[in-house]
Design an enzyme around this catalytic site. Structure first.
Site, PDB file in Angstrom:
ATOM      1  N   THR A  93      50.313  16.045 -20.736  1.00 36.69           N
ATOM      2  CA  THR A  93      49.560  15.500 -21.867  1.00 36.69           C
ATOM      3  C   THR A  93      50.580  14.983 -22.870  1.00 36.69           C
ATOM      4  OG1 THR A  93      49.551  17.545 -23.174  1.00 36.69           O
ATOM      5  CG2 THR A  93      47.793  17.295 -21.558  1.00 36.69           C
TER       6      THR A  93
ATOM      7  N   ALA B 150      52.522  20.703 -22.639  1.00 37.49           N
ATOM      8  CA  ALA B 150      51.942  20.682 -23.983  1.00 37.49           C
ATOM      9  C   ALA B 150      53.066  20.340 -24.960  1.00 37.49           C
ATOM     10  CB  ALA B 150      51.352  22.051 -24.312  1.00 37.49           C
TER      11      ALA B 150
ATOM     12  N   ILE C 286      56.606  23.380 -22.136  1.00 37.77           N
ATOM     13  CA  ILE C 286      56.666  22.810 -23.479  1.00 37.77           C
ATOM     14  C   ILE C 286      57.343  21.449 -23.446  1.00 37.77           C
ATOM     15  CG2 ILE C 286      57.460  23.147 -25.851  1.00 37.77           C
ATOM     16  CD1 ILE C 286      55.311  25.172 -24.864  1.00 37.77           C
ATOM     17  N   LYS C 287      56.617  20.438 -23.923  1.00 40.90           N
ATOM     18  CA  LYS C 287      57.145  19.078 -23.951  1.00 40.90           C
ATOM     19  C   LYS C 287      57.866  18.875 -25.283  1.00 40.90           C
ATOM     20  CE  LYS C 287      55.386  14.776 -22.029  1.00 40.90           C
ATOM     21  NZ  LYS C 287      54.192  13.931 -21.903  1.00 40.90           N
ATOM     22  N   VAL C 288      59.107  18.453 -25.186  1.00 41.26           N
ATOM     23  CA  VAL C 288      59.975  18.339 -26.373  1.00 41.26           C
ATOM     24  C   VAL C 288      60.572  16.929 -26.389  1.00 41.26           C
ATOM     25  CG1 VAL C 288      62.053  19.272 -27.479  1.00 41.26           C
ATOM     26  CG2 VAL C 288      60.567  20.793 -26.157  1.00 41.26           C
TER      27      VAL C 288
END
Ligand code: G3P
Length: 212
Positions: free
Chosen positions: A25, A54, A80-82
């Protein structure tokens, strides 16, 4: 090659959950759905038994980490998207040391992918469509990152992102990318060929004619 669905729409993901290996996402996709973020992520994790990305919205490393920890607790499959910034890479270092998986997004050069891998990123997401949009070669970027990663033993997987059409999927697989994250409409296109439709129709007609 693994296929992820690039969507925060629960109906889209539910329809193709049997096919895909994971979900990505981004803030734009989540904002479009008008469902609370944490609820969206939890429901995506129920639908697909694979990594679900996310994204954090803070721009400062410590705040990214603080944002990431509760997201990671939603489900064991949350990644975790960073964003690929200096602060982002500091956050990836910390999250990686805590055993929290990360997907470094907005990658537009092989050097950015290299730095992300060295910081412990589980995934890097080069955006091929957006490179093509500005007249660059999106798939050349994938090829460059593969070249670099093949020289070393990074566990980091390459997610071909910003996929716009089936040709991007074919080229990603042809180059040997680990994963392509693909919008719902493009995933549906992967099943189709006009000659398949004509063939199915002709077989059916011949069969029915023989029963008459
Ligand atoms: O996963 C990143 C991707 O969603 C970006 O796609 O089409 O907005 O460039 P796009």
């Amino acid at each position: 090659m693994k296929l992820f669905i690039d969507s925060a729409n629960l109906d889209e993901v539910r329809e193709l959950a049997w096919l895909v290996d994971g979900v990505t996402t981004n803030p734009s996709l989540v904002a479009r759905e008008k469902v609370p973020f944490e609820e969206t992520i939890a429901r995506l994790c129920e639908l697909v038994d694979g990594p679900v990305s996310a994204e954090v919205m803070s721009l400062v490393a410590d705040e990214m980490v603080r944002e990431a920890r509760p997201l990671a607790r939603i489900h064991k499959n949350v990644v975790i998207k960073v964003p690929m910034t200096e602060q982002g890479m500091k956050a990836v270092r910390t999250l990686s040391s805590e055993g929290i998986r990360t997907n470094v997004t907005l990658v537009f050069s092989a050097n950015q992918a290299l730095v992300a891998a060295k910081c412990g990123a589980s995934y890097v997401s080069p955006f091929v469509g957006r490179v093509d949009d500005v007249g660059g070669g999106g798939m050349d970027l994938i090829s460059d990152i593969l070249d670099v990663f093949q020289n070393y033993v990074f566990p980091t997987e390459i997610i071909v992102a910003s996929v716009r059409h089936p040709r991007h999927v074919f080229e990603a697989a042809s180059l040997g990318a680990d994963i392509a994250t693909v919008p719902h409409a493009v995933l549906k296109q992967l099943f189709r060929h006009p000659l398949t439709d004509v063939g199915v129709e002709r077989f059916l007609k011949d069969w029915q004619a023989a029963q008459a």
